[in-house]
Design a protein around this motif. Structure first.
Motif, PDB file in Angstrom:
ATOM      1  N   ARG A   1       0.849  -1.186   0.000  1.00  0.00           N
ATOM      2  CA  ARG A   1       0.000   0.000   0.000  1.00  0.00           C
ATOM      3  C   ARG A   1       0.887   1.239   0.000  1.00  0.00           C
ATOM      4  O   ARG A   1       1.953   1.241   0.613  1.00  0.00           O
ATOM      5  CB  ARG A   1      -0.929   0.016   1.214  1.00  0.00           C
ATOM      6  CG  ARG A   1      -1.985  -1.081   1.185  1.00  0.00           C
ATOM      7  CD  ARG A   1      -2.992  -0.915   2.327  1.00  0.00           C
ATOM      8  NE  ARG A   1      -2.385  -1.249   3.603  1.00  0.00           N
ATOM      9  CZ  ARG A   1      -2.988  -1.041   4.775  1.00  0.00           C
ATOM     10  NH1 ARG A   1      -4.182  -0.477   4.830  1.00  0.00           N
ATOM     11  NH2 ARG A   1      -2.391  -1.381   5.904  1.00  0.00           N
TER      12      ARG A   1
ATOM     13  N   TYR B   1      -0.076  -2.629  -6.283  1.00  0.00           N
ATOM     14  CA  TYR B   1      -0.183  -1.899  -5.022  1.00  0.00           C
ATOM     15  C   TYR B   1      -1.516  -1.162  -4.945  1.00  0.00           C
ATOM     16  O   TYR B   1      -2.174  -0.914  -5.952  1.00  0.00           O
ATOM     17  CB  TYR B   1       0.966  -0.891  -4.890  1.00  0.00           C
ATOM     18  CG  TYR B   1       0.945   0.211  -5.936  1.00  0.00           C
ATOM     19  CD1 TYR B   1       0.387   1.461  -5.669  1.00  0.00           C
ATOM     20  CD2 TYR B   1       1.480   0.000  -7.212  1.00  0.00           C
ATOM     21  CE1 TYR B   1       0.365   2.464  -6.633  1.00  0.00           C
ATOM     22  CE2 TYR B   1       1.465   0.991  -8.170  1.00  0.00           C
ATOM     23  CZ  TYR B   1       0.902   2.219  -7.879  1.00  0.00           C
ATOM     24  OH  TYR B   1       0.871   3.202  -8.831  1.00  0.00           O
ATOM     25  N   GLU B   2      -1.862  -0.808  -3.720  1.00  0.00           N
ATOM     26  CA  GLU B   2      -3.060   0.008  -3.483  1.00  0.00           C
ATOM     27  C   GLU B   2      -2.609   1.421  -3.142  1.00  0.00           C
ATOM     28  O   GLU B   2      -1.790   1.615  -2.228  1.00  0.00           O
ATOM     29  CB  GLU B   2      -3.873  -0.567  -2.325  1.00  0.00           C
ATOM     30  CG  GLU B   2      -5.088   0.287  -1.956  1.00  0.00           C
ATOM     31  CD  GLU B   2      -5.765  -0.139  -0.670  1.00  0.00           C
ATOM     32  OE1 GLU B   2      -6.767   0.501  -0.292  1.00  0.00           O
ATOM     33  OE2 GLU B   2      -5.288  -1.101  -0.021  1.00  0.00           O
TER      34      GLU B   2
END
Length: 226
Positions: free
Chosen positions: A5, A29-30
């Motif tokens: 993240r 990814y966030e």
């Protein structure tokens, strides 16, 4: 799969550095957009020392400071290298990254936002000297590290995109092809790369943001002089 993240701000050059590295490495990814006027508990918990973005959270472990994060990504994930593999070349790359992300960025920022005429002339001259050093380093080079974008180019990512926008917003022009031909050639190469073009914030949005900052500063200055 590892959980990745990124706490950041979409218009931030620091956040975009990290996103570029993740994309080059092919890491999923966030992205979590932060409101810097109302920082989330996650950001404050993840970076209790500086309380700043970006923060990379990898399997629950936070890493702060964009240049530190770049090295972590390079060492942790498979994919194209961001830093050179040769120890000497890695040291040189770190030197130029520190200069560009430190002294050069500081002086250029002051030159763009300085107010008084005398102060402005002095700091702009210092900025020209900093940028001339960069221009000389780029002589006969496509990118700082050779034929592809690397660690040093990403450290300087504020120059090809954000600098030009702030110049337009403030009316202060520092970089021209006449003064800095190698720097401008590098800027054009940098912005033409697909990895970069696909990972830039909206230019009109950023210009509006910086124009609003200029207007707010002018209103405050007028108020203080009354």
């Amino acid at each position: 799969m590892a959980e990745v993240r990124l706490l950041g701000v979409s218009g931030s050059s620091y956040s975009r550095r990290v996103e570029w590295a993740l994309k080059v490495k092919g890491v999923e990814y966030e992205f979590i957009e932060e409101d810097l006027q109302n920082k989330s508990p996650l950001l404050l918990q993840s970076n209790p020392v500086f309380k700043k973005i970006p923060v990379l959270i990898h399997n629950g472990k936070p890493i702060s400071e964009s240049m530190v994060i770049l090295e972590y990504i390079d060492e942790t994930f498979d994919g194209p290298s961001i830093l050179p593999e040769d120890p000497y070349e890695r040291a040189i790359a770190r030197f130029w990254a520190k200069f560009l992300d430190g002294k050069c960025l500081e002086v250029v920022g002051k030159a763009l936002w300085s107010k008084g005429k005398k102060e402005k002339q002095s700091i702009q001259q210092e900025a020209y000297e900093m940028l001339k050093i960069v221009d000389n380093e780029l002589k006969d080079k496509k990118f700082f590290g050779g034929d592809k974008i690397g660690f040093v180019d990403v450290a300087a990512n504020y120059i090809p995109f954000w600098l030009e926008i702030v110049e337009e917003a403030t009316g202060v022009v520092l970089v021209t092809s006449e003064k800095f031909p190698h720097l401008c050639a590098w800027r054009d190469e940098y912005l033409s790369c697909s990895e970069v073009k696909e990972n830039l914030p909206d230019r009109d949005m950023m210009l509006g943001f910086f124009k609003a900052k200029v207007q707010a500063a002018a209103v405050l200055n007028e108020y203080l002089l009354k």
